[in-house]
Design an enzyme around this catalytic site. Structure first.
Site, short mmCIF file in Angstrom:
data_model
loop_
_atom_site.label_atom_id
_atom_site.label_comp_id
_atom_site.label_asym_id
_atom_site.label_seq_id
_atom_site.Cartn_x
_atom_site.Cartn_y
_atom_site.Cartn_z
N GLU A 171 53.99 -56.93 9.87
CA GLU A 171 55.28 -56.65 10.48
C GLU A 171 55.13 -56.65 12.00
O GLU A 171 54.27 -55.94 12.54
CB GLU A 171 55.81 -55.27 10.05
CG GLU A 171 56.28 -55.19 8.62
CD GLU A 171 56.97 -53.85 8.33
OE1 GLU A 171 57.87 -53.83 7.49
OE2 GLU A 171 56.58 -52.83 8.95
N CYS A 172 55.93 -57.44 12.67
CA CYS A 172 55.98 -57.48 14.14
C CYS A 172 54.58 -57.68 14.72
O CYS A 172 54.04 -58.77 14.64
CB CYS A 172 56.66 -56.21 14.68
SG CYS A 172 57.25 -56.40 16.37
N GLY A 173 53.96 -56.65 15.30
CA GLY A 173 52.62 -56.82 15.84
C GLY A 173 51.63 -57.29 14.80
O GLY A 173 50.73 -58.10 15.08
N TYR A 186 52.36 -59.17 12.25
CA TYR A 186 52.70 -60.58 12.06
C TYR A 186 52.02 -61.42 13.13
O TYR A 186 51.46 -62.49 12.84
CB TYR A 186 54.22 -60.70 12.12
CG TYR A 186 54.81 -62.08 11.97
CD1 TYR A 186 54.21 -63.09 11.22
CD2 TYR A 186 56.03 -62.38 12.58
CE1 TYR A 186 54.80 -64.34 11.08
CE2 TYR A 186 56.63 -63.62 12.45
CZ TYR A 186 56.01 -64.60 11.70
OH TYR A 186 56.60 -65.84 11.56
N THR A 197 56.92 -60.82 9.15
CA THR A 197 58.27 -60.71 9.69
C THR A 197 58.20 -60.05 11.05
O THR A 197 57.28 -59.28 11.34
CB THR A 197 59.18 -59.85 8.79
OG1 THR A 197 58.67 -58.50 8.77
CG2 THR A 197 59.24 -60.39 7.37
#
Length: 436
Positions: free
Chosen positions: A327-329, A331, A427
């Site tokens: 997720e985010c970082g 990802y 994501t």
């Protein structure tokens, strides 16, 4: 029944977190059990709440969560003496389009639960106008009840007197006035406050805030303004499916953005969480059946992540047979490369082709509704997931199969689709709840 209050303000940066922590610690020192919550998508402030109260705090979010989920989450405050919900942004600030049970505004939670609001007002650069602002907030929405205000950063006794008189004339209680006090300022960086677990002196800072607030605020009057809240039985629990039975969870200073309610939901569903530290060059536990890399600050540790060969090779070996999600970082770390703020490119895990850069920062912020086009851990194609995105990275390349069609809160399709390659998915948004 617990005394219940919402701590809000006209805007961000006025002092909501400091006042919440100070009140919580001051009442705890008086022998009261205090339970805190955070309104909105926040994974940083709940850790400060826990440091102040000794009780786990979670976020409640009217855009992403239904009323049953919110009722379930706040029910943990039923055995407390005082319940405090810290707001986000300004009292009525949310998105333009209604979500599951509201727009994400703090006022939604105050009205839904019937908890009175204590406003933190910063009258810097004004005097009587502060009363007009407070009166406007009081009268803007009939279902939201104002208990009173605390003034923050007053310039002088004369300044305080002018503002107090105007508020009294408007029929608004003033619980206290705080002069400027640098010793209780919480350090910040680009995604918000420096996290509680990174601050060795956080306990002393909260103690000083509690002492300072108790000196200038009538704690008894604040408590007297609180509502008497009786928790209602929730029709349903947390609508979250765990990504697997045994979850290897990256957890350190680079991977720390996890909503506490998500971890609770995974455990409540019977999942086991096995943390590991990529910064300590640890690989995911070989006995896990899924690996999850949350967001955080990989851009501050990109060189170390790139140099930690055991972590990267272990993650690649894990992904050969089992799902890995970021997720985010997280990802970004699953991607091919990350360019830091100095323009230096660092090789990441390479499980996805994503390339990102912090050299040219641009803020991405907002709620996200994603419909999966491919499976990800815990969710099948067609699942609708609600989450929130907040980062400053720029996409240089996102070549893999899109994971989802992602909309913002207005319904507009956005470019941050997430990616899928083999067993790896990622994501930019942080999952909050399933849309059922």
């Amino acid at each position: 029944m617990p005394a219940s209050l919402v701590i809000s303000a006209p805007a961000s940066g006025v002092g909501k977190t400091t006042l919440t922590l100070a009140l919580a610690r001051a009442w705890r020192k008086r022998g009261l059990n205090v339970q805190c919550f955070k309104s909105g998508p926040d994974y940083i402030d709940p850790a400060f709440h826990a440091a102040a109260t000794g009780r786990a705090s979670v976020s409640v979010d009217s855009w992403a969560m239904d009323r049953g989920t919110i009722a379930h989450l706040v029910s943990r405050g039923g055995n407390a003496d005082v319940v405090l919900a810290e707001g986000s942004m300004g009292l009525f600030d949310g998105v333009a389009a209604r979500g599951v049970s509201g727009t994400g505004a703090t006022a939604d939670i105050a009205e839904m639960l019937g908890w009175p609001v204590v406003l933190v007002i910063d009258p810097s650069g004004q005097a009587q106008t502060a009363a007009a602002i407070a009166a406007g907030l009081r009268d803007y929405r009939a279902g939201v009840r104002l208990g009173g205000v605390v003034l923050n950063r007053v310039a002088s006794p004369r300044h305080e007197d002018l503002v107090r008189r105007a508020l009294n004339e408007a029929g608004i209680k003033v619980f206290g006035a705080l002069p400027r006090h640098a010793e209780i300022s919480l350090p910040k960086r680009h995604l918000g406050l420096v996290q509680a677990e990174e601050q060795a002196e956080i306990g002393k800072l909260i103690d000083e805030a509690a002492r300072f607030v108790a000196e200038h605020v009538d704690l008894d009057a604040v408590l007297h303004s609180a509502g008497q809240w009786s928790p209602q039985a929730a029709a349903n629990g947390l609508n979250v499916t765990p990504p697997g039975q045994r979850i290897a969870l990256a957890r350190d200073a680079a991977f720390s953005f996890v909503y506490p309610h998500m971890l609770e939901a995974w455990r409540a569903a019977g999942a086991e969480i096995v943390p590991f530290s990529p910064l300590a060059d640890e690989a995911p536990d070989a006995s896990a059946n899924v690996c999850w890399l949350p967001g955080g600050y990989p851009e501050l540790h990109a060189g170390k992540i790139a140099a930690n060969a055991r972590f990267r090779s272990g993650l690649r070996a894990f992904a050969e047979t089992r799902p890995v999600h970021g997720e985010c970082g997280g990802y970004m770390v699953l991607g091919a490369g990350l360019t830091d703020a100095d323009g230096i490119s660092h090789e990441m895990a390479g499980l996805l082709g994503l390339e990102t850069s912090f050299a040219k920062r641009r803020m991405h912020l907002g709620y996200r509704l994603a419909e999966l086009a491919a499976p990800m851990p815990g969710h099948q194609p067609g699942a609708r997931l609600r989450g929130h995105e907040f980062h400053y990275s720029t996409i240089l390349a996102q070549p893999d199969t899109p994971l989802a069609v992602v909309h913002d809160a207005t319904g507009a399709v956005i470019a941050e689709t997430g990616s899928r390659r083999g067993h790896a998915t990622g994501t930019f948004f942080h999952l909050i709840a399933e849309d059922r």
